[in-house]
Design an enzyme around this catalytic site. Sequence first.
Site, PDB file in Angstrom:
ATOM      1  N   ASP A 149      26.618   9.884 -35.629  1.00  0.00           N
ATOM      2  CA  ASP A 149      26.391  11.285 -35.932  1.00  0.00           C
ATOM      3  C   ASP A 149      25.055  11.471 -36.664  1.00  0.00           C
ATOM      4  N   CYS A 203      46.420  16.274 -21.668  1.00  0.00           N
ATOM      5  CA  CYS A 203      46.807  17.496 -22.398  1.00  0.00           C
ATOM      6  C   CYS A 203      47.888  18.262 -21.625  1.00  0.00           C
ATOM      7  N   CYS A 206      50.243  21.649 -22.488  1.00  0.00           N
ATOM      8  CA  CYS A 206      50.297  21.882 -23.945  1.00  0.00           C
ATOM      9  C   CYS A 206      49.172  22.824 -24.387  1.00  0.00           C
ATOM     10  N   CYS A 229      35.295  28.252 -36.708  1.00  0.00           N
ATOM     11  CA  CYS A 229      36.037  27.052 -37.116  1.00  0.00           C
ATOM     12  C   CYS A 229      35.904  26.836 -38.633  1.00  0.00           C
ATOM     13  N   CYS A 256      38.969  21.077 -41.805  1.00  0.00           N
ATOM     14  CA  CYS A 256      40.280  21.564 -41.377  1.00  0.00           C
ATOM     15  C   CYS A 256      40.859  20.553 -40.388  1.00  0.00           C
ATOM     16  N   CYS A 259      44.409  21.594 -35.965  1.00  0.00           N
ATOM     17  CA  CYS A 259      44.557  21.354 -34.521  1.00  0.00           C
ATOM     18  C   CYS A 259      44.928  19.905 -34.240  1.00  0.00           C
ATOM     19  N   CYS A 263      48.847  18.184 -32.859  1.00  0.00           N
ATOM     20  CA  CYS A 263      48.715  17.537 -31.544  1.00  0.00           C
ATOM     21  C   CYS A 263      49.777  16.441 -31.358  1.00  0.00           C
TER      22      CYS A 263
HETATM   23  C1  B12 Z   1      28.684  19.867 -34.190  1.00  0.00           C
HETATM   24  C2  B12 Z   1      29.913  19.100 -34.622  1.00  0.00           C
HETATM   25  C3  B12 Z   1      30.969  19.806 -35.197  1.00  0.00           C
HETATM   26  C4  B12 Z   1      31.006  21.316 -35.205  1.00  0.00           C
HETATM   27  C5  B12 Z   1      31.342  21.826 -33.778  1.00  0.00           C
HETATM   28  C6  B12 Z   1      32.483  21.034 -33.109  1.00  0.00           C
HETATM   29  C7  B12 Z   1      32.390  20.978 -31.578  1.00  0.00           C
HETATM   30  N1  B12 Z   1      33.507  20.987 -30.900  1.00  0.00           N
HETATM   31  O1  B12 Z   1      31.310  20.910 -31.038  1.00  0.00           O
HETATM   32  C8  B12 Z   1      32.091  21.593 -36.288  1.00  0.00           C
HETATM   33  C9  B12 Z   1      31.424  21.768 -37.630  1.00  0.00           C
HETATM   34  C10 B12 Z   1      32.988  22.796 -36.018  1.00  0.00           C
HETATM   35  C11 B12 Z   1      32.844  20.282 -36.267  1.00  0.00           C
HETATM   36  C12 B12 Z   1      34.146  20.140 -36.702  1.00  0.00           C
HETATM   37  C13 B12 Z   1      34.856  18.951 -36.684  1.00  0.00           C
HETATM   38  N2  B12 Z   1      34.369  17.717 -36.443  1.00  0.00           N
HETATM   39 CO1  B12 Z   1      32.574  17.422 -35.745  1.00  0.00          CO
HETATM   40  N3  B12 Z   1      30.940  16.981 -34.908  1.00  0.00           N
HETATM   41  C14 B12 Z   1      29.980  17.702 -34.434  1.00  0.00           C
HETATM   42  C15 B12 Z   1      28.915  16.825 -33.754  1.00  0.00           C
HETATM   43  C16 B12 Z   1      27.736  16.659 -34.712  1.00  0.00           C
HETATM   44  C17 B12 Z   1      28.412  17.340 -32.398  1.00  0.00           C
HETATM   45  C18 B12 Z   1      29.524  17.805 -31.439  1.00  0.00           C
HETATM   46  C19 B12 Z   1      28.943  18.363 -30.147  1.00  0.00           C
HETATM   47  O2  B12 Z   1      28.211  17.693 -29.465  1.00  0.00           O
HETATM   48  N4  B12 Z   1      29.233  19.640 -29.832  1.00  0.00           N
HETATM   49  C20 B12 Z   1      28.725  20.271 -28.632  1.00  0.00           C
HETATM   50  C21 B12 Z   1      29.822  21.009 -27.905  1.00  0.00           C
HETATM   51  C22 B12 Z   1      29.300  21.641 -26.628  1.00  0.00           C
HETATM   52  O3  B12 Z   1      30.769  20.009 -27.556  1.00  0.00           O
HETATM   53  P1  B12 Z   1      32.312  20.276 -27.427  1.00  0.00           P
HETATM   54  O4  B12 Z   1      32.686  21.533 -28.081  1.00  0.00           O
HETATM   55  O5  B12 Z   1      33.020  19.033 -27.809  1.00  0.00           O
HETATM   56  O6  B12 Z   1      32.449  20.518 -25.840  1.00  0.00           O
HETATM   57  C23 B12 Z   1      32.615  19.417 -24.949  1.00  0.00           C
HETATM   58  C24 B12 Z   1      33.895  19.523 -24.145  1.00  0.00           C
HETATM   59  O7  B12 Z   1      34.897  20.278 -24.793  1.00  0.00           O
HETATM   60  C25 B12 Z   1      33.438  20.045 -22.818  1.00  0.00           C
HETATM   61  N5  B12 Z   1      33.425  21.495 -22.627  1.00  0.00           N
HETATM   62  C26 B12 Z   1      32.740  22.417 -23.326  1.00  0.00           C
HETATM   63  N6  B12 Z   1      32.898  23.623 -22.773  1.00  0.00           N
HETATM   64  C27 B12 Z   1      33.688  23.472 -21.716  1.00  0.00           C
HETATM   65  C28 B12 Z   1      34.150  24.410 -20.809  1.00  0.00           C
HETATM   66  C29 B12 Z   1      35.013  23.981 -19.786  1.00  0.00           C
HETATM   67  C30 B12 Z   1      35.494  24.990 -18.826  1.00  0.00           C
HETATM   68  C31 B12 Z   1      35.405  22.607 -19.716  1.00  0.00           C
HETATM   69  C32 B12 Z   1      36.344  22.141 -18.661  1.00  0.00           C
HETATM   70  C33 B12 Z   1      34.890  21.677 -20.627  1.00  0.00           C
HETATM   71  C34 B12 Z   1      34.049  22.131 -21.609  1.00  0.00           C
HETATM   72  O8  B12 Z   1      32.090  19.575 -22.677  1.00  0.00           O
HETATM   73  C35 B12 Z   1      31.454  19.516 -23.948  1.00  0.00           C
HETATM   74  C36 B12 Z   1      30.481  18.378 -23.996  1.00  0.00           C
HETATM   75  O9  B12 Z   1      31.121  17.139 -23.830  1.00  0.00           O
HETATM   76  C37 B12 Z   1      29.726  15.467 -33.571  1.00  0.00           C
HETATM   77  C38 B12 Z   1      28.898  14.194 -33.723  1.00  0.00           C
HETATM   78  C39 B12 Z   1      28.029  13.982 -32.498  1.00  0.00           C
HETATM   79  N7  B12 Z   1      26.769  13.711 -32.708  1.00  0.00           N
HETATM   80  O10 B12 Z   1      28.505  14.063 -31.374  1.00  0.00           O
HETATM   81  C40 B12 Z   1      30.826  15.559 -34.667  1.00  0.00           C
HETATM   82  C41 B12 Z   1      32.220  15.045 -34.295  1.00  0.00           C
HETATM   83  C42 B12 Z   1      32.570  15.635 -32.966  1.00  0.00           C
HETATM   84  N8  B12 Z   1      33.077  15.669 -35.302  1.00  0.00           N
HETATM   85  C43 B12 Z   1      34.086  14.954 -35.656  1.00  0.00           C
HETATM   86  C44 B12 Z   1      35.116  15.397 -36.527  1.00  0.00           C
HETATM   87  C45 B12 Z   1      36.029  14.328 -37.116  1.00  0.00           C
HETATM   88  C46 B12 Z   1      35.280  16.764 -36.797  1.00  0.00           C
HETATM   89  C47 B12 Z   1      36.480  17.436 -37.487  1.00  0.00           C
HETATM   90  C48 B12 Z   1      37.828  16.848 -37.128  1.00  0.00           C
HETATM   91  C49 B12 Z   1      36.239  17.387 -39.029  1.00  0.00           C
HETATM   92  C50 B12 Z   1      37.269  18.167 -39.847  1.00  0.00           C
HETATM   93  N9  B12 Z   1      38.461  17.643 -40.060  1.00  0.00           N
HETATM   94  O11 B12 Z   1      36.984  19.243 -40.326  1.00  0.00           O
HETATM   95  C51 B12 Z   1      36.328  18.910 -36.984  1.00  0.00           C
HETATM   96  C52 B12 Z   1      37.118  19.161 -35.690  1.00  0.00           C
HETATM   97  C53 B12 Z   1      36.981  20.570 -35.181  1.00  0.00           C
HETATM   98  C54 B12 Z   1      37.242  20.665 -33.683  1.00  0.00           C
HETATM   99  N10 B12 Z   1      38.358  21.243 -33.277  1.00  0.00           N
HETATM  100  O12 B12 Z   1      36.399  20.196 -32.909  1.00  0.00           O
HETATM  101  C55 B12 Z   1      34.110  13.610 -34.941  1.00  0.00           C
HETATM  102  C56 B12 Z   1      35.178  13.670 -33.831  1.00  0.00           C
HETATM  103  C57 B12 Z   1      35.916  12.368 -33.576  1.00  0.00           C
HETATM  104  C58 B12 Z   1      36.909  12.548 -32.454  1.00  0.00           C
HETATM  105  N11 B12 Z   1      38.021  11.840 -32.511  1.00  0.00           N
HETATM  106  O13 B12 Z   1      36.711  13.318 -31.546  1.00  0.00           O
HETATM  107  C59 B12 Z   1      32.595  13.524 -34.416  1.00  0.00           C
HETATM  108  C60 B12 Z   1      32.442  12.804 -33.082  1.00  0.00           C
HETATM  109  C61 B12 Z   1      31.798  12.795 -35.514  1.00  0.00           C
HETATM  110  C62 B12 Z   1      31.991  11.286 -35.479  1.00  0.00           C
HETATM  111  N12 B12 Z   1      30.926  10.532 -35.354  1.00  0.00           N
HETATM  112  O14 B12 Z   1      33.080  10.762 -35.553  1.00  0.00           O
HETATM  113  N13 B12 Z   1      32.092  19.276 -35.740  1.00  0.00           N
HETATM  114  S1  SF4 Z   2      47.565  19.887 -29.082  1.00  0.00           S
HETATM  115 FE1  SF4 Z   2      46.678  17.975 -28.290  1.00  0.00          FE
HETATM  116  S2  SF4 Z   2      47.729  17.603 -26.336  1.00  0.00           S
HETATM  117 FE2  SF4 Z   2      48.099  19.738 -26.898  1.00  0.00          FE
HETATM  118  S3  SF4 Z   2      46.460  20.838 -25.817  1.00  0.00           S
HETATM  119 FE3  SF4 Z   2      45.736  20.437 -27.890  1.00  0.00          FE
HETATM  120  S4  SF4 Z   2      44.567  18.549 -27.724  1.00  0.00           S
HETATM  121 FE4  SF4 Z   2      45.831  18.688 -25.862  1.00  0.00          FE
HETATM  122  S1  SF4 Z   3      42.450  24.310 -36.256  1.00  0.00           S
HETATM  123 FE1  SF4 Z   3      40.767  23.052 -35.423  1.00  0.00          FE
HETATM  124  S2  SF4 Z   3      39.466  24.518 -34.328  1.00  0.00           S
HETATM  125 FE2  SF4 Z   3      40.821  25.706 -35.677  1.00  0.00          FE
HETATM  126  S3  SF4 Z   3      39.680  26.038 -37.551  1.00  0.00           S
HETATM  127 FE3  SF4 Z   3      40.871  24.179 -37.838  1.00  0.00          FE
HETATM  128  S4  SF4 Z   3      39.507  22.480 -37.188  1.00  0.00           S
HETATM  129 FE4  SF4 Z   3      38.626  24.388 -36.416  1.00  0.00          FE
END
Ligand code: B12
Ligand code: SF4
Ligand code: SF4
Length: 368
Positions: A149, A203, A206, A229, A256, A259, A263
């Site tokens: 990261d 998933c 769910c 978020c 937070c 979610c 799961c």
């Molecule tokens: C920015 C960021 C955040 C942001 C935005 C999160 C996000 N979803 O992007 C915020 C601050 C909200 C955040 C929160 C958290 N984060 Co964070 N975050 C990051 C970071 C720096 C980049 C993530 C990223 O690339 N986002 C870009 C968007 C576009 O990606 P995405 O939402 O995941 O979308 C993907 C898919 O869902 C899909 N997709 C998107 N749109 C669509 C639409 C359709 C139709 C479909 C089919 C698919 C699809 O493609 C996208 C690209 O792969 C990474 C570290 C890194 N360098 O990767 C850590 C990382 C993702 N975070 C992490 C963690 C632990 C968290 C939290 C759990 C922390 C907490 N407890 O508060 C929360 C979880 C919130 C959540 N529900 O995601 C871990 C996740 C580990 C894991 N098991 O997945 C990471 C990987 C850090 C690490 N090195 O471990 N995070």
């Molecule tokens: S709670 Fe877990 S298994 Fe259910 S939709 Fe969300 S990520 Fe998928």
């Molecule tokens: S439940 Fe997950 S997506 Fe919703 S606010 Fe909390 S970390 Fe963000």
Amino acid sequence: MDAAQNYPDSSTAPDFTQLALDIKQWGRELGFQQLGITDTSLDEDEIHLMNWLRAGRHGKMTYMSVHGVKRSRPENLVPGTLRIISARMDYLPQEDSDPEQLLREYTMAYVSRYALGRDYHKVLRTRLQRLANKIELVTGPIGYRVFVDSAPVLEKALAQKAGLGWIGKHTNLINHSAGSWFFLGELYTNLPLPVDSPVENHCGTCQSCIEICPTQAIVAPYQLDARRCISYLTIELRASIPVELRPLIGNRIYGCDDCQLVCPWNRFARHTGESDFQPRHGLNAMQLVDLLAWSENEFLQYTEGSAIRRIGFECWLRNIAVALGNAGGNAETKVNIMNALKSRLDYPSELVREHVQWALSQHADRTH
Ligand code: B12
Ligand code: SF4
Ligand code: SF4
């Protein structure tokens, strides 16, 4: 960073199939639960990333938008990269407190599970560096960089391709035998290692994460609007928290987990064996009023080596004030909360004062 240059004579090249097996074994010995290998092509994820950025869903996280396609094209970030070794490390601490119970204790602070112990960036980086050193003992000097990261890297998409799990509807990576309570890190390399296959998405129908999210930040399956978020609001945002979202934050003062807590795949999660990720300074069982009373020096002292320190004392107070605005209890508890808040009314930061005033007004509203 051309691997072929390293091995001009094929008789001196290592057996890459055996090397890939060895790397995974060494990774496990270094404390990672699993490693996978992938190539650099992330075409579909790049489209999703660009759509997400275009919609402004990254909010004020400019580090997500300033790198162009470097994030989705590993060879643009580190020229010569052929493979990414993706690694995951469990972080769920072994602790007495029940997170779901804690979320219902409105006078207590909820700190997300990943942030209770030592900053994961340092822990994972050190281990990945050791892995790289170990590889070079066999291969001689190679081209590589390690990331946790710490650069524009699409970590979840790479891990998904490397077979470590699937991106769930809440957008975290889930492993079918370990849930989602793990961190990710990567080693970019020019070694032409054999790649792993992605796993299926489980998933199904769910929707639990979408339904439980307090702020409805998961706007559609796999799509997170970070601006809603709680993790973004309490960690990434350095400005005023939108008033309409404050009551939904509850007692979550840093990140937070809702979610992930809901799961079903996290029934398979195991606790971490890493002492570094165990809760420090009782952060898993603190009263909000006690945290609000910390001086800046105490904040710096108690968050040394923790990811929490990066938000700074001002945002720390801001978050606690919001949680105290949402806190309830009997008359005596309320008086304690109001007194704690009032003691911060003259804090020399408009951001803090404004959130403290909002919190006090919440209690005034409720008594009428
Ligand atoms: C920015 C960021 C955040 C942001 C935005 C999160 C996000 N979803 O992007 C915020 C601050 C909200 C955040 C929160 C958290 N984060 Co964070 N975050 C990051 C970071 C720096 C980049 C993530 C990223 O690339 N986002 C870009 C968007 C576009 O990606 P995405 O939402 O995941 O979308 C993907 C898919 O869902 C899909 N997709 C998107 N749109 C669509 C639409 C359709 C139709 C479909 C089919 C698919 C699809 O493609 C996208 C690209 O792969 C990474 C570290 C890194 N360098 O990767 C850590 C990382 C993702 N975070 C992490 C963690 C632990 C968290 C939290 C759990 C922390 C907490 N407890 O508060 C929360 C979880 C919130 C959540 N529900 O995601 C871990 C996740 C580990 C894991 N098991 O997945 C990471 C990987 C850090 C690490 N090195 O471990 N995070
Ligand atoms: S709670 Fe877990 S298994 Fe259910 S939709 Fe969300 S990520 Fe998928
Ligand atoms: S439940 Fe997950 S997506 Fe919703 S606010 Fe909390 S970390 Fe963000």
